[in-house]
Write a protein that holds these residues in place. Sequence first.
Motif, PDB file in Angstrom:
ATOM      1  N   VAL A  93       0.845  -1.192   0.000  1.00 30.65           N
ATOM      2  CA  VAL A  93       0.000   0.000   0.000  1.00 30.65           C
ATOM      3  C   VAL A  93       0.885   1.247   0.000  1.00 30.65           C
ATOM      4  CG1 VAL A  93      -1.732   1.312   1.292  1.00 30.65           C
ATOM      5  CG2 VAL A  93      -1.880  -1.187   1.172  1.00 30.65           C
ATOM      6  N   GLY A  94       0.461   2.239  -0.781  1.00 29.77           N
ATOM      7  CA  GLY A  94       1.151   3.518  -0.814  1.00 29.77           C
ATOM      8  C   GLY A  94       0.176   4.664  -0.606  1.00 29.77           C
ATOM      9  N   VAL A  95       0.612   5.712   0.103  1.00 33.23           N
ATOM     10  CA  VAL A  95      -0.229   6.878   0.377  1.00 33.23           C
ATOM     11  C   VAL A  95       0.591   8.142   0.149  1.00 33.23           C
ATOM     12  CG1 VAL A  95      -1.665   8.070   2.072  1.00 33.23           C
ATOM     13  CG2 VAL A  95      -1.491   5.570   2.125  1.00 33.23           C
ATOM     14  N   VAL A  96      -0.012   9.123  -0.545  1.00 34.74           N
ATOM     15  CA  VAL A  96       0.632  10.422  -0.732  1.00 34.74           C
ATOM     16  C   VAL A  96      -0.405  11.522  -0.526  1.00 34.74           C
ATOM     17  CG1 VAL A  96       2.358   9.550  -2.365  1.00 34.74           C
ATOM     18  CG2 VAL A  96       0.181  10.457  -3.225  1.00 34.74           C
ATOM     19  N   ALA A  97       0.096  12.727  -0.221  1.00 37.47           N
ATOM     20  CA  ALA A  97      -0.766  13.904  -0.114  1.00 37.47           C
ATOM     21  C   ALA A  97      -0.855  14.576  -1.476  1.00 37.47           C
ATOM     22  CB  ALA A  97      -0.211  14.878   0.918  1.00 37.47           C
ATOM     23  N   VAL A  98      -2.029  15.070  -1.815  1.00 31.35           N
ATOM     24  CA  VAL A  98      -2.257  15.759  -3.086  1.00 31.35           C
ATOM     25  C   VAL A  98      -2.094  17.259  -2.836  1.00 31.35           C
ATOM     26  CG1 VAL A  98      -3.889  16.193  -4.949  1.00 31.35           C
ATOM     27  CG2 VAL A  98      -3.823  13.944  -3.830  1.00 31.35           C
ATOM     28  N   ALA A  99      -1.185  17.883  -3.569  1.00 33.44           N
ATOM     29  CA  ALA A  99      -0.843  19.282  -3.309  1.00 33.44           C
ATOM     30  C   ALA A  99      -1.764  20.261  -4.020  1.00 33.44           C
ATOM     31  CB  ALA A  99       0.606  19.543  -3.713  1.00 33.44           C
ATOM     32  N   ARG A 110       3.634   9.069  -8.193  1.00 36.94           N
ATOM     33  CA  ARG A 110       4.234   9.143  -6.861  1.00 36.94           C
ATOM     34  C   ARG A 110       3.680   8.081  -5.923  1.00 36.94           C
ATOM     35  NH1 ARG A 110       3.585  13.208  -3.405  1.00 36.94           N
ATOM     36  NH2 ARG A 110       1.701  14.062  -4.415  1.00 36.94           N
ATOM     37  N   VAL A 111       2.362   7.895  -5.939  1.00 34.10           N
ATOM     38  CA  VAL A 111       1.777   6.930  -5.019  1.00 34.10           C
ATOM     39  C   VAL A 111       2.172   5.502  -5.403  1.00 34.10           C
ATOM     40  CG1 VAL A 111      -0.442   6.536  -6.196  1.00 34.10           C
ATOM     41  CG2 VAL A 111      -0.310   6.404  -3.701  1.00 34.10           C
ATOM     42  N   ASP A 137      -9.340  10.212  -0.596  1.00 36.66           N
ATOM     43  CA  ASP A 137      -9.956  10.602   0.686  1.00 36.66           C
ATOM     44  C   ASP A 137     -10.806   9.464   1.243  1.00 36.66           C
ATOM     45  OD1 ASP A 137      -8.696  13.016   0.452  1.00 36.66           O
ATOM     46  OD2 ASP A 137     -10.466  14.113  -0.232  1.00 36.66           O
ATOM     47  N   ASN A 138     -10.197   8.252   1.210  1.00 30.15           N
ATOM     48  CA  ASN A 138     -10.793   7.025   1.770  1.00 30.15           C
ATOM     49  C   ASN A 138     -11.992   6.506   0.987  1.00 30.15           C
ATOM     50  OD1 ASN A 138      -8.967   6.878   3.983  1.00 30.15           O
ATOM     51  ND2 ASN A 138     -10.151   8.486   5.032  1.00 30.15           N
ATOM     52  N   GLU A 154      -4.415   7.105  -2.239  1.00 31.88           N
ATOM     53  CA  GLU A 154      -3.885   5.827  -1.750  1.00 31.88           C
ATOM     54  C   GLU A 154      -4.075   4.765  -2.826  1.00 31.88           C
ATOM     55  OE1 GLU A 154      -4.765   2.663   1.940  1.00 31.88           O
ATOM     56  OE2 GLU A 154      -5.650   4.679   1.920  1.00 31.88           O
ATOM     57  N   THR A 155      -3.141   3.832  -2.911  1.00 28.63           N
ATOM     58  CA  THR A 155      -3.272   2.731  -3.861  1.00 28.63           C
ATOM     59  C   THR A 155      -2.788   1.443  -3.230  1.00 28.63           C
ATOM     60  OG1 THR A 155      -2.826   1.991  -6.132  1.00 28.63           O
ATOM     61  CG2 THR A 155      -0.970   2.928  -4.915  1.00 28.63           C
ATOM     62  N   GLU A 156      -3.253   0.338  -3.796  1.00 29.21           N
ATOM     63  CA  GLU A 156      -2.811  -0.992  -3.391  1.00 29.21           C
ATOM     64  C   GLU A 156      -2.245  -1.683  -4.623  1.00 29.21           C
ATOM     65  OE1 GLU A 156      -4.645  -4.689  -0.843  1.00 29.21           O
ATOM     66  OE2 GLU A 156      -5.884  -3.818  -2.431  1.00 29.21           O
TER      67      GLU A 156
END
Length: 408
Positions: A93-99, A110-111, A137-138, A154-156
């Motif tokens: 799993v990867g998580v990044v913030a969206v600017a 990036r994610v 956002d979930n 977020e991605t899997e």
Amino acid sequence: MKSVLVAGLDIGSTFTRAVVGECVCELRRPEIRVLGVGRTPTDGVRKDVITDLEGATETVRRALQEAELMAGMRVDRVYVGVSGDHIGVNRSVGVVAVATDEIVPRDVKRVQAVARAVPVVRDRELLHAIPQNYFVDNQGGIKDPVGMSGTRLETELYLVTGCSAVLGNIVRAVVRAGYRVQDTVLEPLAASRAVLAEDERELGVAMVDMGGATTGLSVHYEGRIRHLEVLPFGGNTVTGDLIRGLSVPFAEARTIKELHGCARALLVDPADVIRLPGANGSRRKVARTLVAKLIEERIESMFRQIDRRLQDVFPQVSLGAGVVITGGVAITPGIVETARGSLKSPVRIGAPGEGLSGLLDAISAPGFATAAGLALHGADYFMDTGGGVSTVTSGMVTRVGAWLKEFF
């Protein structure tokens, strides 16, 4: 006239198959016009692992040269299938913030990079990083988040890895045969590209790719891969039962399986007999129903294991398109009837055909699913990147080149 060619190479434990085709990329999804096909018994490979480099090299050379001769063209690179019990599949799993105000392609890259950034054991190599779902956002179930608004992405991923030594020997055999490995692809992924229709992937389908040494299991739902696994049994497992049950050597058992095999004893005439070698050069008679019972018991056991795996990883009630059986073992008479008795879904045999044209009769057998799918994988890569193909001149120049390669 220039032709853009791709070649798929399936180095199986029993047979090695090659498909050479021309890319047809005018459509929404690229296709392959099949021009040449090669098939030769495999030497130097056991349980999907190269055990004799010289034998494997010669096998690769024979299969590709046969396909090139039929096509009248030469390729310099191939897409190679890999399988075996050394394959591992893990989730990450990867998580990044969206600017910015909306998600852009850079955020997706990036994610995915974050999800791929997991430690890999030194003797293993990453083959594929396959996106499963995106969450904004979930909120899940998103196939393509580009353009959506949100602050968290977020991605899997499915991370498919293989043993570096095994993969290195496969590449070495292909290179020594005179070709370049453009990419290595997990065989169940390649086979599904040539066998499964898009609507089947959406409805839900499990594909069972039954090879000589292993069986690839892949589950597709809503257009995504939901499960990948390589199971440690295949056609050679059936051959082993015939060796023990009939007291015959490996070569004789394989011939009996190919010529007289049936996965459903009820479909065999009780009066049919098979002549087998006996003591002192004599021949003995064995009822064909005995052979069928041995095969049926083993095939039934395989599908019971597959059924248990499906129950563990994915509910079969969600498989609207049922189960598709492909690979060399799929040609066994009666296999569909036996599979239906063990599985809780509709069953059909899958042969390569999706995205293919040209010499379709030459690749109509399920055993060519992986090789054809590898060529289609090359067409997909070419459409996405513009690379990864052989661009050669058709006509006499190419034929002379093929002849020179044959003699020198």
